[in-house]
Design a protein around this motif. Structure first.
Motif, mmCIF file in Angstrom:
data_model
loop_
_atom_site.group_PDB
_atom_site.id
_atom_site.type_symbol
_atom_site.label_atom_id
_atom_site.label_comp_id
_atom_site.label_asym_id
_atom_site.label_seq_id
_atom_site.Cartn_x
_atom_site.Cartn_y
_atom_site.Cartn_z
ATOM 1 N N GLN A 3 11.442 -1.629 14.712
ATOM 2 C CA GLN A 3 11.057 -2.336 13.408
ATOM 3 C C GLN A 3 10.274 -3.969 13.923
ATOM 4 O OE1 GLN A 3 10.870 -1.083 10.042
ATOM 5 N NE2 GLN A 3 10.725 0.634 11.577
ATOM 6 N N PHE A 10 1.459 -4.577 12.313
ATOM 7 C CA PHE A 10 0.634 -4.863 11.155
ATOM 8 C C PHE A 10 0.368 -6.461 11.163
ATOM 9 C CE2 PHE A 10 2.901 -0.915 10.035
ATOM 10 C CZ PHE A 10 1.865 -0.327 9.599
ATOM 11 N N TYR A 17 -7.665 -5.701 8.664
ATOM 12 C CA TYR A 17 -7.269 -4.360 7.964
ATOM 13 C C TYR A 17 -8.433 -3.931 6.832
ATOM 14 C CZ TYR A 17 -4.603 -1.117 5.128
ATOM 15 O OH TYR A 17 -4.268 -0.166 4.530
ATOM 16 N N TYR A 33 -9.852 6.677 0.236
ATOM 17 C CA TYR A 33 -9.093 5.691 0.139
ATOM 18 C C TYR A 33 -9.121 4.905 -1.283
ATOM 19 C CZ TYR A 33 -6.915 0.932 0.654
ATOM 20 O OH TYR A 33 -6.185 -0.279 0.624
ATOM 21 N N GLY A 56 5.071 -2.307 0.365
ATOM 22 C CA GLY A 56 4.052 -2.420 1.422
ATOM 23 C C GLY A 56 2.617 -2.834 0.988
ATOM 24 N N GLY A 58 0.529 -4.670 1.947
ATOM 25 C CA GLY A 58 -0.588 -5.145 2.801
ATOM 26 C C GLY A 58 -1.498 -6.390 2.490
ATOM 27 N N ASP A 77 6.338 -6.688 1.560
ATOM 28 C CA ASP A 77 6.025 -6.269 2.750
ATOM 29 C C ASP A 77 6.934 -6.910 4.014
ATOM 30 O OD1 ASP A 77 3.079 -5.210 3.410
ATOM 31 O OD2 ASP A 77 4.063 -5.806 5.052
ATOM 32 N N PHE A 78 7.015 -6.306 5.049
ATOM 33 C CA PHE A 78 7.580 -7.018 6.115
ATOM 34 C C PHE A 78 6.802 -7.857 6.965
ATOM 35 C CE2 PHE A 78 8.283 -3.106 9.275
ATOM 36 C CZ PHE A 78 6.905 -2.880 9.229
ATOM 37 N N SER A 79 5.405 -7.722 6.875
ATOM 38 C CA SER A 79 4.528 -8.499 7.852
ATOM 39 C C SER A 79 3.958 -9.685 7.149
ATOM 40 C CB SER A 79 3.366 -7.548 8.001
ATOM 41 O OG SER A 79 2.197 -8.349 8.310
ATOM 42 N N MET A 82 0.156 -9.896 6.781
ATOM 43 C CA MET A 82 -0.177 -9.161 5.581
ATOM 44 C C MET A 82 -0.014 -9.833 4.276
ATOM 45 S SD MET A 82 -1.695 -6.167 6.132
ATOM 46 C CE MET A 82 -1.902 -4.937 7.356
ATOM 47 N N ALA A 98 10.259 -8.541 3.284
ATOM 48 C CA ALA A 98 11.606 -7.733 3.506
ATOM 49 C C ALA A 98 11.070 -6.433 4.230
ATOM 50 C CB ALA A 98 12.297 -7.536 2.171
ATOM 51 N N ASN A 99 12.156 -5.672 4.822
ATOM 52 C CA ASN A 99 12.052 -4.467 5.644
ATOM 53 C C ASN A 99 12.620 -3.271 4.337
ATOM 54 O OD1 ASN A 99 12.023 -2.042 7.141
ATOM 55 N ND2 ASN A 99 12.354 -3.339 8.969
ATOM 56 N N LEU A 100 11.743 -2.359 4.167
ATOM 57 C CA LEU A 100 12.025 -1.337 3.247
ATOM 58 C C LEU A 100 13.347 -0.652 3.965
ATOM 59 C CD1 LEU A 100 8.513 -0.099 2.360
ATOM 60 C CD2 LEU A 100 10.278 -1.066 0.634
ATOM 61 N N ALA A 118 1.131 2.421 -1.433
ATOM 62 C CA ALA A 118 0.070 3.252 -0.829
ATOM 63 C C ALA A 118 0.111 2.948 0.510
ATOM 64 C CB ALA A 118 -1.307 2.777 -1.455
ATOM 65 N N TYR A 119 -0.094 4.252 1.365
ATOM 66 C CA TYR A 119 -0.028 4.407 2.923
ATOM 67 C C TYR A 119 0.818 3.646 3.647
ATOM 68 C CZ TYR A 119 -5.120 5.877 1.812
ATOM 69 O OH TYR A 119 -5.841 7.001 1.238
ATOM 70 N N VAL A 120 2.345 3.663 3.054
ATOM 71 C CA VAL A 120 3.300 3.045 3.537
ATOM 72 C C VAL A 120 4.342 4.192 4.000
ATOM 73 C CG1 VAL A 120 5.159 1.247 3.199
ATOM 74 C CG2 VAL A 120 2.833 0.937 2.354
HETATM 75 C C1 LIG Z 1 -1.307 0.946 6.254
HETATM 76 S S1 LIG Z 1 -0.715 -0.489 5.348
HETATM 77 C C2 LIG Z 1 -1.050 -0.320 3.710
HETATM 78 C C3 LIG Z 1 -1.486 -1.527 2.907
HETATM 79 C C4 LIG Z 1 -1.698 -1.376 1.468
HETATM 80 N N1 LIG Z 1 -0.535 -0.847 0.684
HETATM 81 C C5 LIG Z 1 -2.943 -0.563 1.244
HETATM 82 O O1 LIG Z 1 -2.968 0.517 0.438
HETATM 83 O O2 LIG Z 1 -4.008 -0.656 1.822
HETATM 84 C C6 LIG Z 1 0.876 -0.401 5.463
HETATM 85 C C7 LIG Z 1 1.667 -1.600 4.980
HETATM 86 O O3 LIG Z 1 3.345 -1.283 4.872
HETATM 87 C C8 LIG Z 1 3.817 -2.370 5.408
HETATM 88 N N2 LIG Z 1 5.076 -1.684 5.948
HETATM 89 C C9 LIG Z 1 5.021 -0.942 6.988
HETATM 90 N N3 LIG Z 1 6.508 -0.432 7.330
HETATM 91 C C10 LIG Z 1 7.233 -1.354 6.562
HETATM 92 C C11 LIG Z 1 8.469 -1.427 6.138
HETATM 93 N N4 LIG Z 1 9.474 -0.881 6.861
HETATM 94 N N5 LIG Z 1 8.919 -2.626 5.280
HETATM 95 C C12 LIG Z 1 8.040 -3.212 4.478
HETATM 96 N N6 LIG Z 1 6.781 -2.959 4.723
HETATM 97 C C13 LIG Z 1 6.341 -2.250 5.681
HETATM 98 C C14 LIG Z 1 2.968 -3.093 6.558
HETATM 99 O O4 LIG Z 1 3.128 -4.036 6.998
HETATM 100 C C15 LIG Z 1 1.846 -2.687 5.776
HETATM 101 O O5 LIG Z 1 1.226 -3.848 5.098
#
Ligand SMILES: C[S@@+](CC[C@H](N)C(=O)[O-])C[C@H]1O[C@@H](n2cnc3c(N)ncnc32)[C@H](O)[C@@H]1O
Length: 212
Positions: A3, A10, A17, A33, A56, A58, A77-79, A82, A98-100, A118-120
């Motif tokens: 993780q 990210f 991004y 998208y 997430g 982003g 988001d964990f980043s 971002m 935080a981490n999901l 979206a996209y997570v």
């Molecule tokens: C591909 S990006 C999508 C961002 C935004 N939702 C979009 O649609 O453009 C994935 C996002 O999810 C976050 N992410 C991925 N795994 C995660 C986790 N386990 N916990 C929290 N955030 C996470 C990443 O840091 C990133 O910002």
């Protein structure tokens, strides 16, 4: 990949991004998208002050659409990088790092009318996706609340298999096949609807069985 390396990936992507989505908007994995995010907003049927949680978040591309509709928007988001991008764009959004995969619900003042993402979720295998959806249903939603998940997804397992041979994607990621996901989610007590929006993306709506 662990993780910490995943969040680092990210962090490294954050500044570029939005550019990478624009330059890749007709190809895999971001085909459609903008339409996909618009569909989430349309299905959410929000009003001013609707409480939204974006998982997430982003760089805030989905959250921004809800801010523009006058919603009360929270994002997780964990980043850190971002979140820095989102904070600069959308200072009114309440952000949590935080981490999901951890016990993140304690960090938020719930309930929310809509939990969106979206996209997570393709970061997680189907079992973990379902556990997360159950956690959200149990701890995050208002009585009439529901969950909208936009992601890289295919109508069924056979089409996903053909797509994986065509695009040769990263085996660390778990793209949805709607047929297997719907069966597994319904067995786990979630009601599901799915719309395919582009060749590789769609939107799931999840409600708890028994929710009105
Ligand atoms: C591909 S990006 C999508 C961002 C935004 N939702 C979009 O649609 O453009 C994935 C996002 O999810 C976050 N992410 C991925 N795994 C995660 C986790 N386990 N916990 C929290 N955030 C996470 C990443 O840091 C990133 O910002």
């Amino acid at each position: 990949m662990n993780q910490s390396s995943r969040s680092q990936l990210f962090d490294n992507w954050a500044k570029n991004y939005d550019n990478s989505i624009t330059s890749d908007k007709d190809g895999f994995p971001f085909a459609g998208y903008e339409r996909i995010l618009e569909q989430v907003v349309s299905l959410a049927e929000v009003k001013p002050n609707t409480r939204i949680l974006d998982l997430g978040i982003g760089t805030g591309n989905l959250a921004e659409r809800f801010v523009n509709k006058g919603c009360n928007v929270h994002g997780l988001d964990f980043s850190a990088e971002m979140l820095t991008q989102t904070k600069a764009k959308l200072p009114q959004v309440n952000l949590v790092q935080a981490n999901l995969l951890d016990d993140w619900t304690k960090e938020l003042q719930t309930p929310f009318d809509r939990v969106v993402s979206a996209y997570v979720f393709h970061e997680f295998n189907l079992e973990t996706k379902i556990r997360l959806l159950q956690q959200i249903s149990a701890h995050c939603l208002s009585t009439s609340g529901f969950i909208l998940v936009a992601d890289i997804a295919f109508p069924d397992v056979a089409i996903r298999t053909a797509a994986s041979q065509h695009w040769q994607w990263d085996e660390d990621e778990y793209y949805w096949a709607a047929d297997e996901a719907i069966t597994a989610c319904e067995q786990a007590g979630l009601q599901v609807a799915y719309q395919q929006i582009s060749s590789c993306g769609g939107v799931f709506t999840f409600t708890s069985k028994g929710a009105g």
